[in-house]
Design a protein around this motif. Structure first.
Motif, mmCIF file in Angstrom:
data_model
loop_
_atom_site.group_PDB
_atom_site.id
_atom_site.type_symbol
_atom_site.label_atom_id
_atom_site.label_comp_id
_atom_site.label_asym_id
_atom_site.label_seq_id
_atom_site.Cartn_x
_atom_site.Cartn_y
_atom_site.Cartn_z
ATOM 1 N N ARG A 105 0.836 -1.196 0.000
ATOM 2 C CA ARG A 105 0.000 0.000 0.000
ATOM 3 C C ARG A 105 0.870 1.246 0.000
ATOM 4 O O ARG A 105 2.031 1.224 0.435
ATOM 5 C CB ARG A 105 -0.948 0.021 1.195
ATOM 6 C CG ARG A 105 -0.274 0.184 2.547
ATOM 7 C CD ARG A 105 -1.271 0.399 3.690
ATOM 8 N NE ARG A 105 -2.227 -0.672 3.796
ATOM 9 C CZ ARG A 105 -3.523 -0.538 3.550
ATOM 10 N NH1 ARG A 105 -4.000 0.626 3.146
ATOM 11 N NH2 ARG A 105 -4.346 -1.561 3.703
ATOM 12 N N SER A 161 -3.934 0.578 -2.435
ATOM 13 C CA SER A 161 -3.489 -0.609 -1.708
ATOM 14 C C SER A 161 -3.818 -1.841 -2.543
ATOM 15 O O SER A 161 -4.783 -1.844 -3.316
ATOM 16 C CB SER A 161 -4.177 -0.701 -0.341
ATOM 17 O OG SER A 161 -5.569 -0.911 -0.487
ATOM 18 N N TYR A 162 -3.011 -2.888 -2.355
ATOM 19 C CA TYR A 162 -3.161 -4.090 -3.171
ATOM 20 C C TYR A 162 -2.919 -5.324 -2.327
ATOM 21 O O TYR A 162 -1.977 -5.369 -1.533
ATOM 22 C CB TYR A 162 -2.174 -4.064 -4.345
ATOM 23 C CG TYR A 162 -2.311 -5.242 -5.283
ATOM 24 C CD1 TYR A 162 -3.336 -5.277 -6.221
ATOM 25 C CD2 TYR A 162 -1.434 -6.311 -5.230
ATOM 26 C CE1 TYR A 162 -3.478 -6.350 -7.089
ATOM 27 C CE2 TYR A 162 -1.566 -7.393 -6.083
ATOM 28 C CZ TYR A 162 -2.588 -7.399 -7.011
ATOM 29 O OH TYR A 162 -2.730 -8.469 -7.856
ATOM 30 N N SER A 215 -7.496 -11.073 -6.079
ATOM 31 C CA SER A 215 -6.859 -9.833 -5.642
ATOM 32 C C SER A 215 -7.901 -8.764 -5.351
ATOM 33 O O SER A 215 -9.012 -8.794 -5.887
ATOM 34 C CB SER A 215 -5.878 -9.313 -6.710
ATOM 35 O OG SER A 215 -6.580 -8.925 -7.882
ATOM 36 N N THR A 267 -7.841 -4.459 -5.097
ATOM 37 C CA THR A 267 -7.131 -3.190 -5.218
ATOM 38 C C THR A 267 -8.076 -2.077 -4.805
ATOM 39 O O THR A 267 -9.212 -2.006 -5.295
ATOM 40 C CB THR A 267 -6.651 -2.948 -6.660
ATOM 41 O OG1 THR A 267 -6.005 -4.127 -7.152
ATOM 42 C CG2 THR A 267 -5.689 -1.782 -6.721
ATOM 43 N N GLU A 300 -13.139 -0.100 -4.608
ATOM 44 C CA GLU A 300 -12.278 -1.272 -4.737
ATOM 45 C C GLU A 300 -12.685 -2.101 -5.930
ATOM 46 O O GLU A 300 -13.841 -2.081 -6.367
ATOM 47 C CB GLU A 300 -12.344 -2.126 -3.469
ATOM 48 C CG GLU A 300 -13.698 -2.806 -3.290
ATOM 49 C CD GLU A 300 -13.736 -3.739 -2.091
ATOM 50 O OE1 GLU A 300 -12.925 -3.549 -1.161
ATOM 51 O OE2 GLU A 300 -14.593 -4.632 -2.085
ATOM 52 N N TRP A 325 3.308 -5.230 -8.014
ATOM 53 C CA TRP A 325 3.136 -3.975 -7.283
ATOM 54 C C TRP A 325 3.546 -2.772 -8.121
ATOM 55 O O TRP A 325 2.857 -1.731 -8.113
ATOM 56 C CB TRP A 325 3.902 -4.004 -5.969
ATOM 57 C CG TRP A 325 3.861 -2.693 -5.214
ATOM 58 C CD1 TRP A 325 4.918 -1.920 -4.848
ATOM 59 C CD2 TRP A 325 2.690 -2.022 -4.737
ATOM 60 N NE1 TRP A 325 4.483 -0.806 -4.188
ATOM 61 C CE2 TRP A 325 3.121 -0.835 -4.093
ATOM 62 C CE3 TRP A 325 1.327 -2.289 -4.795
ATOM 63 C CZ2 TRP A 325 2.237 0.067 -3.522
ATOM 64 C CZ3 TRP A 325 0.432 -1.376 -4.225
ATOM 65 C CH2 TRP A 325 0.892 -0.224 -3.597
ATOM 66 N N VAL A 375 0.757 -2.108 -10.459
ATOM 67 C CA VAL A 375 -0.389 -1.469 -9.807
ATOM 68 C C VAL A 375 -0.122 0.027 -9.604
ATOM 69 O O VAL A 375 -1.012 0.863 -9.815
ATOM 70 C CB VAL A 375 -0.694 -2.153 -8.457
ATOM 71 C CG1 VAL A 375 -1.710 -1.358 -7.653
ATOM 72 C CG2 VAL A 375 -1.217 -3.567 -8.703
ATOM 73 N N ASN A 429 -2.265 3.075 -11.112
ATOM 74 C CA ASN A 429 -2.838 4.145 -10.301
ATOM 75 C C ASN A 429 -2.492 5.518 -10.864
ATOM 76 O O ASN A 429 -3.341 6.417 -10.909
ATOM 77 C CB ASN A 429 -2.337 4.022 -8.863
ATOM 78 C CG ASN A 429 -2.961 5.051 -7.947
ATOM 79 O OD1 ASN A 429 -4.183 5.153 -7.832
ATOM 80 N ND2 ASN A 429 -2.119 5.839 -7.288
#
Length: 411
Positions: free
Chosen positions: A112, A117-118, A134, A136, A248, A273, A276, A280
């Protein structure tokens, strides 16, 4: 005086004699020429119109819009029945962790930062490839914005460099199903080609679902330069996080891209990560103007379906709520009891990682498409790992003897 010879001439598919063509007969010769030239002109206009229509269809495919021959609303046999509400029901059940409670899930990554956050876990089912689950959470984001962001494949090409090609092949208003083709390129691997069908549903409180699966389509024949992915199942749910301005996306994903299972898991855990975080940043830049001009989003808005009422009651707690479930749940965290167990796990993880790199290096070296530089680099890695492994084995007896000496001194 020599008699003039006449030569047959073909004009616009009609064969005429040149002598007859140019012979001036009162009110006949030049009129015939004018008519034939008009016929030729019409043939050229028709040919140009056909070519322009084909070019327009090809441009629409590249832009992500449905071609004229496959306009939205033209239902065909091949698209009917590919996806249904039964797929949505299975997706809801799987996201709630109710499909197979005996499955053992292993935590992959939990990360996160200030805006995202993941949390991801995976399991190996009895049949099929690895299954990833998952969640997110994106801060300061609406469900509609996140839905459009995930469905906008043209915008994805701008920030996701693994996606090199995308085209929409068909869209059916009767069933709400779309079919498209995409090509992804990964380092050291032959590009992967996906022919996918997907469908989007809207539930209560601006909750959205999407389910995607592999299929075949006549506009996408197999090509030798790509590896066609033969098994693909992926679904997500987007909803608001209660009491916050965040939303989410809970995703369940299964894919057989022809990779080794352990190598696939290792690559996922090491690279997801950063992917991700990149996603974002792209979401933050995803403006209203980008959404309005996207043909993929416009098509999705026309085809979206409502979640049947009887399924709304089946929706349970997923996402961040799952992190508080028991140790057997899909989002449970394994507890390491003592320091020696941690050291043991770290030692075994090191050897597993080296072993996976060794297997991956051999697999890549065995592929005929890798370049000479890649083969040399991988050969050096494999040689280094083998040398490191042998030196570690030689050092073990000495470490064991030292441990025994310390034990005798303590006694």
């Amino acid at each position: 005086m020599a008699k003039s010879s006449s030569v047959p001439v073909s004009l616009a598919g009609i064969t005429i004699d040149s002598g007859e063509f140019w012979r001036e007969v009162a009110g006949g010769g030049w009129a015939t020429a004018a008519v034939l030239l008009l016929v030729l002109f019409l043939q050229l206009v028709r040919a140009f119109t056909r070519r322009r229509a084909v070019t327009s269809d090809q441009a629409n495919l590249v832009a992500g819009a449905a071609p004229a021959s496959l306009a939205i609303g033209s239902s065909t046999r091949r698209i009917l029945g590919i996806l249904s509400d039964a797929d949505l029901k299975d997706l809801i059940t799987n996201l709630d962790g109710k499909s197979n409670e005996s499955e053992k899930w292993e935590e992959i990554v939990t990360k996160r930062n200030d805006s995202v956050s993941y949390h991801a876990k995976c399991c190996k089912p009895k049949e099929g490839p690895l299954k990833y689950l998952s969640v997110t959470i994106f801060d300061k984001c609406s469900t509609e914005l996140l839905r459009d962001f995930y469905m906008d494949s043209q915008y994805r090409k701008k920030w996701d460099k693994t996606l090199v090609e995308f085209e929409q092949l068909e869209a059916d208003e009767a069933s709400g199903t779309e079919i498209g083709r995409m090509v992804k390129k990964f380092p050291l691997l032959t590009p992967r080609e996906y022919i996918l069908a997907w469908k989007v549903w809207e539930g209560n409180d601006k909750t959205f679902y999407c389910f995607t699966k592999d299929c075949e389509h006549p506009l996408a024949p197999r090509q030798k330069k790509f590896v066609r992915v033969g098994f693909f199942r992926s679904g997500w749910r987007i909803r608001k996080v209660p009491g916050t301005n965040a939303c989410e996306i809970a995703m369940l994903h299964q894919e057989d891209a022809g990779l080794n299972v352990e190598m696939s898991r290792l690559a996922f855990s090491k690279g997801i990560w950063s992917y991700v975080c990149k996603m974002n940043n792209a979401l933050l830049e995803y403006s209203t103007h980008s959404r309005a001009s996207s043909p993929a989003v416009a098509t999705m808005n026309k085809l979206i379906r409502k979640v049947p009422d009887f399924m709304e009651s089946d929706v349970g707690a997923t996402g961040s709520d799952l992190s508080n479930t028991s140790s057997d749940g899909p989002f449970s965290t394994p507890v390491i009891k003592n320091v020696s167990e941690r050291a043991k796990l770290k030692f075994h993880s090191k050897w597993i990682t080296n072993g996976l790199l060794l297997i991956g290096g051999i697999a890549c070296l065995s592929r005929g498409r890798s370049t000479l530089g890649t083969q040399i680099a991988l050969a050096c890695i494999v040689k280094k790992l083998l040398k490191h492994g042998s030196s570690s084995e030689k050092a073990e007896p000495g470490d064991a003897a030292s441990s025994r000496r310390e034990s005798r001194l303590r006694k």
